[in-house]
Design an enzyme around this catalytic site. Sequence first.
Site, PDB file in Angstrom:
ATOM      1  N   ILE A  23      10.389  10.375  -4.429  1.00  0.00           N
ATOM      2  CA  ILE A  23       9.602   9.143  -4.321  1.00  0.00           C
ATOM      3  C   ILE A  23       8.499   9.253  -3.276  1.00  0.00           C
ATOM      4  O   ILE A  23       7.714   8.325  -3.078  1.00  0.00           O
ATOM      5  CB  ILE A  23      10.505   7.935  -3.991  1.00  0.00           C
ATOM      6  CG1 ILE A  23      11.314   8.179  -2.719  1.00  0.00           C
ATOM      7  CG2 ILE A  23      11.431   7.631  -5.163  1.00  0.00           C
ATOM      8  CD1 ILE A  23      12.153   6.976  -2.278  1.00  0.00           C
ATOM      9  N   GLY A  24       8.401  10.407  -2.608  1.00  0.00           N
ATOM     10  CA  GLY A  24       7.326  10.628  -1.641  1.00  0.00           C
ATOM     11  C   GLY A  24       7.334  12.072  -1.198  1.00  0.00           C
ATOM     12  O   GLY A  24       8.352  12.750  -1.277  1.00  0.00           O
ATOM     13  N   VAL A  31      10.717  13.069   0.118  1.00  0.00           N
ATOM     14  CA  VAL A  31      11.612  11.919   0.191  1.00  0.00           C
ATOM     15  C   VAL A  31      12.175  11.661  -1.204  1.00  0.00           C
ATOM     16  O   VAL A  31      11.426  11.602  -2.183  1.00  0.00           O
ATOM     17  CB  VAL A  31      10.892  10.661   0.717  1.00  0.00           C
ATOM     18  CG1 VAL A  31      11.873   9.488   0.797  1.00  0.00           C
ATOM     19  CG2 VAL A  31      10.274  10.927   2.084  1.00  0.00           C
ATOM     20  N   LYS A  46      15.132  12.132   3.340  1.00  0.00           N
ATOM     21  CA  LYS A  46      13.933  12.915   3.661  1.00  0.00           C
ATOM     22  C   LYS A  46      14.373  14.338   3.963  1.00  0.00           C
ATOM     23  O   LYS A  46      15.045  14.607   4.966  1.00  0.00           O
ATOM     24  CB  LYS A  46      13.182  12.308   4.848  1.00  0.00           C
ATOM     25  CG  LYS A  46      12.046  13.217   5.343  1.00  0.00           C
ATOM     26  CD  LYS A  46      11.101  12.517   6.309  1.00  0.00           C
ATOM     27  CE  LYS A  46      10.111  11.681   5.546  1.00  0.00           C
ATOM     28  NZ  LYS A  46       8.992  11.222   6.416  1.00  0.00           N
ATOM     29  N   ASP A 146       3.365   9.055  15.968  1.00  0.00           N
ATOM     30  CA  ASP A 146       2.606   9.466  14.774  1.00  0.00           C
ATOM     31  C   ASP A 146       2.295   8.264  13.881  1.00  0.00           C
ATOM     32  O   ASP A 146       2.477   8.320  12.665  1.00  0.00           O
ATOM     33  CB  ASP A 146       3.369  10.532  13.986  1.00  0.00           C
ATOM     34  CG  ASP A 146       2.485  11.226  12.945  1.00  0.00           C
ATOM     35  OD1 ASP A 146       1.249  11.242  13.118  1.00  0.00           O
ATOM     36  OD2 ASP A 146       3.034  11.752  11.953  1.00  0.00           O
TER      37      ASP A 146
END
Length: 355
Positions: A23-24, A31, A46, A146
């Site tokens: 999904i990422g 992820v 992740k 970040d």
Amino acid sequence: MTQAHLPEAGVVLNNRYLLQEVIGEGATSYVYKALDQLLEQRVAIKVISLEEIGKEVGVEGLGQMLRKEAVASMRLSHPNILRVYNYERHEPWEFLVMELIEGEHLGRIVRQRSDRRIPPRQLVKIMLDSLNALSYAHGLGVIHNDLKPSNIMIHQKAHLKICDFGLAQISAQKTEQGAVIAGTPPFMCPERIMGEEGTPASDIYSLAATLYTLGHGEPPFGREMNKALKGHLRKPFPERSKLPRALHAIFGRAMEKRPEDRYPSAEAMAAEARVLYGILQGDEPPLYSPSWAPAPSTPTPRDPSAPPRRTRTVTLPPPIDAAPSGPASGEIRRVPVPSSSPLGVPGQPPGRGEE
């Protein structure tokens, strides 16, 4: 990261987490939507390739460093912070077990807009919820390091969540001179670029750079790495802006080169943002409902036989220059006094537990 370093859907990590779909993804991590088969609940996983990060930056003890930061992030339990449940290893990967939310990050949301920009009033909503999260984390001694659009998620357009606290090494890269930059150059403060430890002031700087980007469609000093690094170190904050003057001024103070010239805390920055939010006007459909907003309610019809409601006189402060259509200075209004104060005053931090 190459496909050889990417676990496929259907793989079970540590005999527990069934990976279902990606999904990422980033340069060194993916992820997944996954199923925790022990607790029978959906989670996000992740997966981090230390080998790939090592190829990029060659940081010794990277796994130990990431585990230390993950343990710190697991202490955070706040409505505007994505929960991290655990940090585990399954050769050749390290992976985080996280709260699963259905939504999009702000980088993707802004790219889907025709003008590639988020309106000012929506920006202030994002700023208030983000500062709420940062204030809580900084109070526990946890620095994000970040902040960027892809690390701020909108959950089903109803809630904001900041993710990846303390995991700047996942975005680490080398400059042309061979220096390792732990973070994302278009949003980094000068002291972090110079290799200093992150502080609350550095998070305030990066949040302002992120919000500036969402409001303009372009980072303050560009996206190209070396150009962005030089800009953050040497160039003054841009004078011209597409944003209201008062909002631009908040970003300018938050992005002062010297940390001591910025807002002294997330709370101090939020105090100015709350005033601005009350003045800015906007008729666009909301991007999401901030966690501090009062829940919508159906008004109760007033009994015509009831006595008239009391009123009080309120003198409004002079308008901020940013207001497109704010009230005139000193204008007098009659404001009904409610029988009880509503919960959820804009900007008031919610409880620390999950809502």
